[in-house]
Design an enzyme around this catalytic site. Structure first.
Site, PDB file in Angstrom:
ATOM      1  CB  THR A 109      -7.173  -5.901   9.737  1.00 55.24           C
ATOM      2  OG1 THR A 109      -7.639  -7.099   9.126  1.00 55.24           O
ATOM      3  CG2 THR A 109      -7.490  -4.718   8.851  1.00 55.24           C
ATOM      4  NE  ARG A 154      -2.428  -5.910   7.065  1.00 60.88           N
ATOM      5  CZ  ARG A 154      -3.500  -6.615   6.692  1.00 60.88           C
ATOM      6  NH1 ARG A 154      -3.926  -7.618   7.443  1.00 60.88           N
ATOM      7  NH2 ARG A 154      -4.131  -6.325   5.584  1.00 60.88           N
ATOM      8  CD  GLU A 203      -8.660  -9.291  -3.434  1.00 59.96           C
ATOM      9  OE1 GLU A 203      -9.501  -8.949  -2.588  1.00 59.96           O
ATOM     10  OE2 GLU A 203      -7.485  -9.581  -3.135  1.00 59.96           O
ATOM     11  CG  ASN A 257      -3.583  -2.395   6.763  1.00 61.36           C
ATOM     12  OD1 ASN A 257      -3.453  -1.950   5.624  1.00 61.36           O
ATOM     13  ND2 ASN A 257      -4.541  -3.244   7.082  1.00 61.36           N
ATOM     14  CG  PHE A 310     -13.692   0.974   6.991  1.00 57.54           C
ATOM     15  CD1 PHE A 310     -13.160   0.324   5.884  1.00 57.54           C
ATOM     16  CD2 PHE A 310     -14.342   0.216   7.957  1.00 57.54           C
ATOM     17  CE1 PHE A 310     -13.265  -1.056   5.743  1.00 57.54           C
ATOM     18  CE2 PHE A 310     -14.463  -1.169   7.821  1.00 57.54           C
ATOM     19  CZ  PHE A 310     -13.921  -1.799   6.702  1.00 57.54           C
ATOM     20  CE  LYS A 347      -3.973  -2.162   2.310  1.00 59.84           C
ATOM     21  NZ  LYS A 347      -5.010  -1.988   3.361  1.00 59.84           N
ATOM     22  CG  HIS A 351      -5.466  -6.213   0.052  1.00 60.57           C
ATOM     23  ND1 HIS A 351      -6.639  -6.238   0.776  1.00 60.57           N
ATOM     24  CD2 HIS A 351      -5.660  -7.047  -1.001  1.00 60.57           C
ATOM     25  CE1 HIS A 351      -7.502  -7.050   0.177  1.00 60.57           C
ATOM     26  NE2 HIS A 351      -6.935  -7.546  -0.909  1.00 60.57           N
ATOM     27  CE1 TYR A 374      -9.367  -3.208   0.118  1.00 57.25           C
ATOM     28  CE2 TYR A 374      -8.751  -0.988  -0.512  1.00 57.25           C
ATOM     29  CZ  TYR A 374      -8.435  -2.189   0.080  1.00 57.25           C
ATOM     30  OH  TYR A 374      -7.207  -2.378   0.644  1.00 57.25           O
ATOM     31  NE  ARG A 381      -6.732 -13.568   5.491  1.00 53.73           N
ATOM     32  CZ  ARG A 381      -7.167 -12.306   5.389  1.00 53.73           C
ATOM     33  NH1 ARG A 381      -6.906 -11.577   4.321  1.00 53.73           N
ATOM     34  NH2 ARG A 381      -7.869 -11.766   6.366  1.00 53.73           N
TER      35      ARG A 381
HETATM   36  P1  CMP Z   1      -7.347  -4.661   3.740  1.00 59.87           P
HETATM   37  O1  CMP Z   1      -6.867  -6.025   4.052  1.00 59.87           O
HETATM   38  O2  CMP Z   1      -6.724  -3.964   2.579  1.00 59.87           O
HETATM   39  O3  CMP Z   1      -8.938  -4.694   3.494  1.00 59.87           O
HETATM   40  C1  CMP Z   1      -9.777  -3.610   3.749  1.00 59.87           C
HETATM   41  C2  CMP Z   1      -9.098  -2.504   4.487  1.00 59.87           C
HETATM   42  O4  CMP Z   1      -9.946  -1.609   5.155  1.00 59.87           O
HETATM   43  C3  CMP Z   1      -8.240  -3.095   5.601  1.00 59.87           C
HETATM   44  O5  CMP Z   1      -7.138  -3.746   5.023  1.00 59.87           O
HETATM   45  C4  CMP Z   1      -7.940  -1.846   6.427  1.00 59.87           C
HETATM   46  O6  CMP Z   1      -6.773  -1.176   5.986  1.00 59.87           O
HETATM   47  C5  CMP Z   1      -9.133  -0.943   6.137  1.00 59.87           C
HETATM   48  N1  CMP Z   1      -9.937  -0.663   7.328  1.00 59.87           N
HETATM   49  C6  CMP Z   1     -10.173   0.550   7.849  1.00 59.87           C
HETATM   50  N2  CMP Z   1     -10.941   0.478   8.932  1.00 59.87           N
HETATM   51  C7  CMP Z   1     -11.233  -0.816   9.125  1.00 59.87           C
HETATM   52  C8  CMP Z   1     -12.002  -1.530  10.096  1.00 59.87           C
HETATM   53  N3  CMP Z   1     -12.623  -0.910  11.099  1.00 59.87           N
HETATM   54  N4  CMP Z   1     -12.071  -2.889   9.991  1.00 59.87           N
HETATM   55  C9  CMP Z   1     -11.439  -3.524   8.951  1.00 59.87           C
HETATM   56  N5  CMP Z   1     -10.699  -2.892   7.991  1.00 59.87           N
HETATM   57  C10 CMP Z   1     -10.584  -1.556   8.094  1.00 59.87           C
END
Ligand code: CMP
Length: 136
Positions: free
Chosen positions: A94, A105, A129, A115, A60, A12, A118, A52, A88
């Site tokens: 996350t 992360r 994806e 973070n 969010f 990212k 992805h 997304y 993962r």
């Molecule tokens: P990612 O794995 O890219 O998938 C969705 C993204 O939403 C996640 O990583 C986070 O960076 C972002 N995000 C922001 N707020 C939240 C939340 N409350 N719960 C989960 N993902 C979040």
């Protein structure tokens, strides 16, 4: 029985900006995930919104799309034994605050939004994806 999978990984904007791309790639390589395809791109907010889409009902969502389109990202196809789960585990939870020691992360993530990486969360999503970024 062997289970070779492919998964999509994104480095990212926060991590690309801090020149962490090579260090993150080396984590995958050291853990037997091959980088099959790899490109640095800068996507639009509309493209991020499409990518997304599964999160469109979340509070969010808008910030997430603004963020992913805020700077260059590196998208990769990772391939290896149980690649989806393996990636993962290497990423960690996350929220970097909750991520396990030695995960990407935990080491590099700045916040739940920034973070650093992805990774696809299922076989179905990995397929979608990968097709999203690598259309050929
Ligand atoms: P990612 O794995 O890219 O998938 C969705 C993204 O939403 C996640 O990583 C986070 O960076 C972002 N995000 C922001 N707020 C939240 C939340 N409350 N719960 C989960 N993902 C979040």
């Amino acid at each position: 029985m062997s289970n070779i999978e492919q998964t999509l990984s994104i480095i990212k904007p926060d991590a690309v900006e801090r020149n962490l791309t090579d260090e993150i790639k080396s984590v995958f390589i050291k853990n037997d995930l091959k980088i099959k395809n790899n490109k640095k791109i800068h996507i639009t907010k509309d493209e991020a919104a499409e990518f997304y889409k599964v999160h469109q009902s979340k509070p969010f969502y808008d910030d997430l799309c603004t963020y992913l389109s805020s700077g260059p990202i590196v998208v990769m196809i990772l391939e290896g034994e149980n690649a989806i789960l393996s990636n993962r585990k290497l990423m960690g939870a996350t929220d970097p605050k909750k991520a396990e020691e030695n995960t990407i992360r935990k080491k590099f993530g700045l916040s739940i939004d920034k973070n650093s990486v992805h990774g696809s969360d299922s076989k179905d999503n990995a397929k979608k994806e990968i097709a999203f970024f690598f259309k050929d």
